[in-house]
Design a protein around this motif. Sequence first.
Motif, PDB file in Angstrom:
ATOM      1  N   PRO A 182      30.424  47.613  35.339  1.00  0.00           N
ATOM      2  CA  PRO A 182      31.005  46.787  34.159  1.00  0.00           C
ATOM      3  C   PRO A 182      32.606  47.420  34.178  1.00  0.00           C
ATOM      4  CG  PRO A 182      29.005  47.699  33.510  1.00  0.00           C
ATOM      5  CD  PRO A 182      29.243  48.447  34.688  1.00  0.00           C
ATOM      6  N   LEU A 183      33.430  46.252  33.695  1.00  0.00           N
ATOM      7  CA  LEU A 183      34.783  46.280  33.731  1.00  0.00           C
ATOM      8  C   LEU A 183      35.188  47.191  32.625  1.00  0.00           C
ATOM      9  CD1 LEU A 183      35.515  42.506  33.664  1.00  0.00           C
ATOM     10  CD2 LEU A 183      35.815  44.282  35.614  1.00  0.00           C
ATOM     11  N   ALA A 184      36.432  48.060  32.648  1.00  0.00           N
ATOM     12  CA  ALA A 184      37.009  49.021  31.855  1.00  0.00           C
ATOM     13  C   ALA A 184      38.422  48.636  31.634  1.00  0.00           C
ATOM     14  CB  ALA A 184      36.975  50.408  32.731  1.00  0.00           C
ATOM     15  N   ALA A 185      39.117  47.877  32.494  1.00  0.00           N
ATOM     16  CA  ALA A 185      40.385  47.547  32.099  1.00  0.00           C
ATOM     17  C   ALA A 185      40.921  46.387  32.795  1.00  0.00           C
ATOM     18  CB  ALA A 185      41.413  48.520  32.500  1.00  0.00           C
ATOM     19  N   LEU A 186      41.711  45.450  31.972  1.00  0.00           N
ATOM     20  CA  LEU A 186      42.216  44.299  32.682  1.00  0.00           C
ATOM     21  C   LEU A 186      43.737  44.202  32.262  1.00  0.00           C
ATOM     22  CD1 LEU A 186      39.409  41.787  31.537  1.00  0.00           C
ATOM     23  CD2 LEU A 186      39.854  42.388  33.917  1.00  0.00           C
ATOM     24  N   ALA A 187      44.574  43.391  33.214  1.00  0.00           N
ATOM     25  CA  ALA A 187      45.846  43.059  33.145  1.00  0.00           C
ATOM     26  C   ALA A 187      46.393  42.065  33.798  1.00  0.00           C
ATOM     27  CB  ALA A 187      46.957  44.422  33.088  1.00  0.00           C
ATOM     28  N   PHE A 188      47.207  41.164  33.145  1.00  0.00           N
ATOM     29  CA  PHE A 188      47.718  40.168  33.896  1.00  0.00           C
ATOM     30  C   PHE A 188      49.278  40.555  34.342  1.00  0.00           C
ATOM     31  CE2 PHE A 188      44.601  37.301  31.751  1.00  0.00           C
ATOM     32  CZ  PHE A 188      44.483  36.287  32.635  1.00  0.00           C
ATOM     33  N   SER A 189      49.848  39.900  35.341  1.00  0.00           N
ATOM     34  CA  SER A 189      51.300  40.108  35.538  1.00  0.00           C
ATOM     35  C   SER A 189      52.099  39.177  34.593  1.00  0.00           C
ATOM     36  CB  SER A 189      51.266  39.580  37.057  1.00  0.00           C
ATOM     37  OG  SER A 189      51.130  38.336  37.309  1.00  0.00           O
ATOM     38  N   ALA A 190      53.337  39.519  34.508  1.00  0.00           N
ATOM     39  CA  ALA A 190      54.191  38.525  33.859  1.00  0.00           C
ATOM     40  C   ALA A 190      54.174  36.953  33.946  1.00  0.00           C
ATOM     41  CB  ALA A 190      55.479  39.084  33.747  1.00  0.00           C
ATOM     42  N   SER A 197      42.354  44.723  37.607  1.00  0.00           N
ATOM     43  CA  SER A 197      41.166  45.170  37.158  1.00  0.00           C
ATOM     44  C   SER A 197      40.637  46.615  37.441  1.00  0.00           C
ATOM     45  CB  SER A 197      40.082  44.018  37.395  1.00  0.00           C
ATOM     46  OG  SER A 197      39.474  44.318  38.470  1.00  0.00           O
ATOM     47  N   ALA A 198      39.804  47.238  36.644  1.00  0.00           N
ATOM     48  CA  ALA A 198      39.310  48.437  36.967  1.00  0.00           C
ATOM     49  C   ALA A 198      37.909  48.552  36.355  1.00  0.00           C
ATOM     50  CB  ALA A 198      39.906  49.539  36.696  1.00  0.00           C
ATOM     51  N   SER A 199      36.794  49.224  36.981  1.00  0.00           N
ATOM     52  CA  SER A 199      35.515  49.294  36.531  1.00  0.00           C
ATOM     53  C   SER A 199      35.464  50.679  35.724  1.00  0.00           C
ATOM     54  CB  SER A 199      34.549  49.217  37.672  1.00  0.00           C
ATOM     55  OG  SER A 199      34.425  50.396  38.471  1.00  0.00           O
ATOM     56  N   GLU A 200      34.259  50.530  35.118  1.00  0.00           N
ATOM     57  CA  GLU A 200      33.792  52.178  34.593  1.00  0.00           C
ATOM     58  C   GLU A 200      33.794  53.200  35.383  1.00  0.00           C
ATOM     59  OE1 GLU A 200      29.918  51.498  32.268  1.00  0.00           O
ATOM     60  OE2 GLU A 200      31.057  50.114  30.938  1.00  0.00           O
ATOM     61  N   ARG A 201      33.613  52.744  36.669  1.00  0.00           N
ATOM     62  CA  ARG A 201      33.664  53.977  37.478  1.00  0.00           C
ATOM     63  C   ARG A 201      35.039  54.878  37.604  1.00  0.00           C
ATOM     64  NH1 ARG A 201      29.906  53.114  42.924  1.00  0.00           N
ATOM     65  NH2 ARG A 201      27.993  53.147  41.789  1.00  0.00           N
TER      66      ARG A 201
END
Length: 445
Positions: A182-190, A197-201
Amino acid sequence: MDGAGEPGRQFGCASFNQDSTSLALGTRTGYKLFSLTSVEKLDCIHKSANTPDVYIVERLFSSSLVVVVSAAMPQRMNIYHFKKGTEICNYSYPNNILAIKLNRQRLVVFLEESIYVHNIKDMKLLKTLLNTPSNPSGLCALSTSQSSSYLAYPGSVTSGDIIVHDTNSLSPVATIPAHDSPLAALAFSASATKLASASERGTVVRVFSVPEGERLFEFRRGMKRYVNISSLSFSPDAQFLCASSNTETVHIFKLEQLGPRGEDEAVTWTAYMGKMFSAASSYLPGPVSGMMSQDRAFATVHLFSSGQRNVCTLVTIQRLLRLLVATADGQLFIYNVDPQDGGECQLACKHRLVGVDENHGVEIKSEGEQLTQETHSSPSYAETVALPASGHPTATLTGYSEDGGVKKGDVIPEHEFAVGPVCLDDENEFPPINSCRSGTGDGQG
């Protein structure tokens, strides 16, 4: 960054605005807004002490529009014009609000299993996404580009699928199978052309193209242990990506593309080693090849402590690239980043965000720095009352009069909104609304 129950935590939440020129801090008694235009000086441009236990506070770029959610009324969103000290409007939802994201076109509210997309110019509800995969942490990302408005959120509770939704056309764009866990972090560029993206691992950070969903980069944060990555952020030019976690190390990755002839655009040691590993990996088994093809961190920062949540961002301040890290113990660290050679980043300045001890009223100074306090008290916000719990099973939203004020006692079901606009602009600042003026919200549902 949220989670007020963590040990050593000095405030309820911390968030950078869309271009990282401002930091918003939720506290036990209200919220604070800081300007981030200088390294040595941290200006507190506004402080409110009228809302207890703020756990969400988001500012729209450099405007006077700020969105606040309090733990005392977790189902209600309040939108304020902080310079005028007035409430613009307030909306209530059927369950607790977990996150709010906003850009120049849209304001998006996230509940655990539903998403509400509003037009930020008049707060009309444009779309409701119901029965979305359970998202108890409110993980989400909203792009901030003027030309597009993409929304990203988890597409599964068991794997790391990402759903990308176009909030302008109000239609789904892609489902990206980003990770196995499962996902842990998300971010778009400007520019909204890249999604990290990063997962729970927490061992691998990946970057995908938007809207195509093609994997562009894969970075390995580490192999020794699993960590909780709490924050991802691109630099303004999307050449760098930072990742912070519950460990003491913040990683900065460099997004280096191969030229048209397979040559590196920027010849650096990391790029050279990455190219050599990629060539060698073609002769190795799949699992080993995958690990070798992942680039390592271009630069790193070692914080003074570990085990606490933090939020990071990359921004240009005084013509130099800086890494900013706000930690749960109430401090802001500013580091210099060498865009050519990378390596260990040097600490440029440290500020204490909690300038006043709220229990004893004693001013706390940072080392070599003092928070700039307002010389006059801000006008108090209009008192508002939460909607009754026995209301409509769906979201109930407050109506508006023609001059942008809230109609006292008027509650209307979702999809049935007053046509009169709600002014969310700040004079000549965005969003560009010229047909109304800000009103004071004092009604109840």
